[in-house]
Design a protein around this motif. Structure first.
Motif, PDB file in Angstrom:
ATOM      1  N   GLN A   1       9.845   2.279  -2.545  1.00 18.06           N
ATOM      2  CA  GLN A   1       9.222   3.648  -2.163  1.00 18.06           C
ATOM      3  C   GLN A   1      10.366   4.177  -1.360  1.00 18.06           C
ATOM      4  O   GLN A   1      10.278   5.332  -0.667  1.00 18.06           O
ATOM      5  CB  GLN A   1       7.876   3.666  -1.263  1.00 18.06           C
ATOM      6  CG  GLN A   1       7.726   2.439   0.025  1.00 18.06           C
ATOM      7  CD  GLN A   1       7.051   1.347  -0.595  1.00 18.06           C
ATOM      8  OE1 GLN A   1       7.402   0.883  -1.563  1.00 18.06           O
ATOM      9  NE2 GLN A   1       6.436   0.861   0.353  1.00 18.06           N
ATOM     10  N   THR A   2      11.539   3.411  -1.071  1.00 10.82           N
ATOM     11  CA  THR A   2      12.774   3.794  -0.055  1.00 10.82           C
ATOM     12  C   THR A   2      13.139   5.192  -0.457  1.00 10.82           C
ATOM     13  O   THR A   2      13.258   5.563  -1.672  1.00 10.82           O
ATOM     14  CB  THR A   2      13.999   2.984  -0.082  1.00 10.82           C
ATOM     15  OG1 THR A   2      14.915   3.615   0.654  1.00 10.82           O
ATOM     16  CG2 THR A   2      14.493   2.520  -1.466  1.00 10.82           C
ATOM     17  N   ALA A   3      13.348   6.176   0.638  1.00  6.44           N
ATOM     18  CA  ALA A   3      13.818   7.474   0.249  1.00  6.44           C
ATOM     19  C   ALA A   3      15.236   7.485   0.397  1.00  6.44           C
ATOM     20  O   ALA A   3      15.963   8.344  -0.099  1.00  6.44           O
ATOM     21  CB  ALA A   3      13.124   8.523   1.216  1.00  6.44           C
ATOM     22  N   GLU A   4      16.026   6.311   1.052  1.00 11.39           N
ATOM     23  CA  GLU A   4      17.270   6.280   1.205  1.00 11.39           C
ATOM     24  C   GLU A   4      17.895   4.859   0.716  1.00 11.39           C
ATOM     25  O   GLU A   4      17.949   4.025   1.290  1.00 11.39           O
ATOM     26  CB  GLU A   4      17.423   6.211   2.835  1.00 11.39           C
ATOM     27  CG  GLU A   4      16.929   7.566   3.419  1.00 11.39           C
ATOM     28  CD  GLU A   4      18.400   8.940   3.436  1.00 11.39           C
ATOM     29  OE1 GLU A   4      18.984   8.442   2.431  1.00 11.39           O
ATOM     30  OE2 GLU A   4      17.771   9.910   3.581  1.00 11.39           O
TER      31      GLU A   4
ATOM     32  N   GLU B   1       0.764  -1.193  -0.088  1.00 12.42           N
ATOM     33  CA  GLU B   1       0.065   0.017  -0.043  1.00 12.42           C
ATOM     34  C   GLU B   1       1.002   1.192   0.061  1.00 12.42           C
ATOM     35  O   GLU B   1       0.370   2.436   0.142  1.00 12.42           O
ATOM     36  CB  GLU B   1      -1.019  -0.008   1.271  1.00 12.42           C
ATOM     37  CG  GLU B   1      -1.997  -1.137   1.131  1.00 12.42           C
ATOM     38  CD  GLU B   1      -2.708  -1.539   2.196  1.00 12.42           C
ATOM     39  OE1 GLU B   1      -2.575  -0.529   3.368  1.00 12.42           O
ATOM     40  OE2 GLU B   1      -3.758  -2.254   2.375  1.00 12.42           O
ATOM     41  N   GLY B   2       2.270   1.065  -0.075  1.00 10.32           N
ATOM     42  CA  GLY B   2       2.952   2.303  -0.191  1.00 10.32           C
ATOM     43  C   GLY B   2       3.471   2.961   1.046  1.00 10.32           C
ATOM     44  O   GLY B   2       3.787   4.080   1.182  1.00 10.32           O
ATOM     45  N   ALA B   3       3.553   2.171   2.120  1.00 11.57           N
ATOM     46  CA  ALA B   3       4.008   2.618   3.442  1.00 11.57           C
ATOM     47  C   ALA B   3       5.407   3.212   3.546  1.00 11.57           C
ATOM     48  O   ALA B   3       6.218   2.738   2.541  1.00 11.57           O
ATOM     49  CB  ALA B   3       4.086   1.145   4.274  1.00 11.57           C
ATOM     50  N   ASP B   4       5.486   4.198   4.083  1.00 14.95           N
ATOM     51  CA  ASP B   4       6.678   4.982   4.313  1.00 14.95           C
ATOM     52  C   ASP B   4       7.720   4.072   4.979  1.00 14.95           C
ATOM     53  O   ASP B   4       8.097   4.414   6.120  1.00 14.95           O
ATOM     54  CB  ASP B   4       6.398   6.295   4.914  1.00 14.95           C
ATOM     55  CG  ASP B   4       7.720   7.211   5.055  1.00 14.95           C
ATOM     56  OD1 ASP B   4       8.534   7.073   4.048  1.00 14.95           O
ATOM     57  OD2 ASP B   4       7.817   8.210   5.888  1.00 14.95           O
ATOM     58  N   ALA B   5       8.311   3.265   4.016  1.00 12.42           N
ATOM     59  CA  ALA B   5       9.426   2.491   4.747  1.00 12.42           C
ATOM     60  C   ALA B   5      10.621   2.174   3.581  1.00 12.42           C
ATOM     61  O   ALA B   5      10.161   2.371   2.441  1.00 12.42           O
ATOM     62  CB  ALA B   5       8.716   1.189   5.239  1.00 12.42           C
ATOM     63  N   ASP B   6      11.497   1.751   4.023  1.00 13.27           N
ATOM     64  CA  ASP B   6      12.863   1.292   3.216  1.00 13.27           C
ATOM     65  C   ASP B   6      13.067  -0.113   2.823  1.00 13.27           C
ATOM     66  O   ASP B   6      13.421  -0.564   1.719  1.00 13.27           O
ATOM     67  CB  ASP B   6      13.922   2.023   3.735  1.00 13.27           C
ATOM     68  CG  ASP B   6      13.779   3.615   3.809  1.00 13.27           C
ATOM     69  OD1 ASP B   6      13.949   4.412   2.962  1.00 13.27           O
ATOM     70  OD2 ASP B   6      13.414   3.672   5.245  1.00 13.27           O
ATOM     71  N   ILE B   7      12.890  -0.927   3.984  1.00 12.78           N
ATOM     72  CA  ILE B   7      13.111  -2.219   3.878  1.00 12.78           C
ATOM     73  C   ILE B   7      12.102  -3.351   4.416  1.00 12.78           C
ATOM     74  O   ILE B   7      11.271  -2.828   5.297  1.00 12.78           O
ATOM     75  CB  ILE B   7      14.360  -2.598   4.789  1.00 12.78           C
ATOM     76  CG1 ILE B   7      15.673  -2.138   4.139  1.00 12.78           C
ATOM     77  CG2 ILE B   7      14.785  -4.087   4.901  1.00 12.78           C
ATOM     78  CD1 ILE B   7      16.638  -2.062   4.920  1.00 12.78           C
ATOM     79  N   LEU B   8      11.871  -4.484   3.925  1.00 13.50           N
ATOM     80  CA  LEU B   8      10.880  -5.546   4.343  1.00 13.50           C
ATOM     81  C   LEU B   8      11.453  -6.806   4.333  1.00 13.50           C
ATOM     82  O   LEU B   8      12.419  -7.106   3.837  1.00 13.50           O
ATOM     83  CB  LEU B   8       9.733  -5.550   3.167  1.00 13.50           C
ATOM     84  CG  LEU B   8       8.682  -6.682   3.488  1.00 13.50           C
ATOM     85  CD1 LEU B   8       7.888  -6.272   4.609  1.00 13.50           C
ATOM     86  CD2 LEU B   8       7.681  -6.985   2.377  1.00 13.50           C
ATOM     87  N   ALA B   9      11.370  -7.538   5.756  1.00 11.22           N
ATOM     88  CA  ALA B   9      11.917  -8.585   6.015  1.00 11.22           C
ATOM     89  C   ALA B   9      10.634  -9.507   6.618  1.00 11.22           C
ATOM     90  O   ALA B   9      10.216  -9.150   7.593  1.00 11.22           O
ATOM     91  CB  ALA B   9      12.837  -8.566   7.260  1.00 11.22           C
ATOM     92  N   THR B  10      10.355 -10.578   5.989  1.00 10.62           N
ATOM     93  CA  THR B  10       9.320 -11.391   6.409  1.00 10.62           C
ATOM     94  C   THR B  10       9.637 -12.934   6.868  1.00 10.62           C
ATOM     95  O   THR B  10      10.752 -13.456   6.445  1.00 10.62           O
ATOM     96  CB  THR B  10       8.466 -11.535   5.238  1.00 10.62           C
ATOM     97  OG1 THR B  10       9.066 -12.135   3.968  1.00 10.62           O
ATOM     98  CG2 THR B  10       7.746 -10.293   4.730  1.00 10.62           C
TER      99      THR B  10
END
Length: 252
Positions: free
Chosen positions: A220-223, A75-84
């Motif tokens: 969507q990562t800004a960094e 959904e475009g959450a303001d985040a940089d990394i996803l670990a599942t």
């Protein structure tokens, strides 16, 4: 020095700390990591290590069930990394266009049955969950730990339904350690983190159904560069050692 010039110099000296403070705020960098609840202890340690070696960097961690985090990423959450905690939920985020590049599996984990340290229900085998009066809990089936329980318990001959389905593995562990449940299906790493507060009971078939943990940058990562550095830390020898100390298995 004239009185006028002296006044200007003193004024600049007084403003120095304020200007430095403002500059410090501008230089502050933040990355946000969405991580499965079972990664809480290890990622908190890795985040602290990363901040210690990156002055002015703040690593924000958000822990939840993998399904919830994957949906937030999609959904475009303001985040940089996803670990599942499984490749399925990472795949869902990737299919939604939220994953930048390819996800990398960095660890494995195994489901287990935990009981309180004093084991009041005297559970010694998984089939004891079928006894009258035994209260056990699992994760919701949308979470990887819930999928594991849904597959392994019936295969082991358990027919009694769980007393509740918790949002994530940490919630299951909390029910057991607080005495609200006689047993719960968690991961080996959660049992390690709980220490003397729990005992483990073998869960047949668990070794053949190990969970794979993938990590990836989000679109969507800004960094992106800084986020990649944190991802590299997770994949490094240092990261692997932190994960191993917590009970995670190696990548095949």
């Amino acid at each position: 020095m004239s009185r006028k010039n002296l006044g200007i110099a003193l004024a600049l000296l007084a403003l120095g700390p304020l200007l430095s403070a403002c500059g410090g705020e501008e230089d502050q960098q933040t990355i946000t990591v969405l991580a499965a609840a079972s990664l809480t202890d290890t990622f908190e340690q890795l985040a602290a290590d990363f901040e210690a070696s990156h002055e002015g960097v703040d690593v924000r961690l958000a822990f939840d069930s993998s399904a919830t985090l994957a949906a937030q990423a999609a959904e475009g959450a303001d985040a940089d990394i996803l670990a599942t905690a499984d490749t399925t939920t990472m795949g869902e985020a990737s299919d939604a266009g939220a994953v930048r590049g390819e996800a990398t599996v960095f660890a494995t984990n195994t489901a287990t049955l935990v009981v309180p340290a004093d084991n009041p229900a005297d559970i010694t085998t998984v089939t004891d969950l079928d006894r009258d009066g035994v209260v056990y809990v699992v994760c919701v089936e949308t979470a990887p730990c819930g999928k594991a329980a849904a597959a392994l318990l019936p295969a082991a001959g358990v027919t009694a339904p769980p007393a509740s389905e918790e949002v994530d593995v940490k919630a299951v562990l909390a029910k057991v350690t607080s005495g609200e449940a006689d047993a719960g299906v968690t991961y080996v790493t959660d049992a390690v983190a709980a220490g003397d507060a729990v005992r483990t009971v073998e869960l047949p078939g668990a070794e053949d159904a190990r969970q794979e943990y993938p990590i990836a940058l989000l679109t969507q990562t800004a960094e992106p560069d800084l986020a990649q550095e944190f991802l590299d830390l997770v994949l490094s020898e240092q990261g692997r050692q932190v994960l191993a100390d917590a009970g995670f298995g190696p990548v095949a």
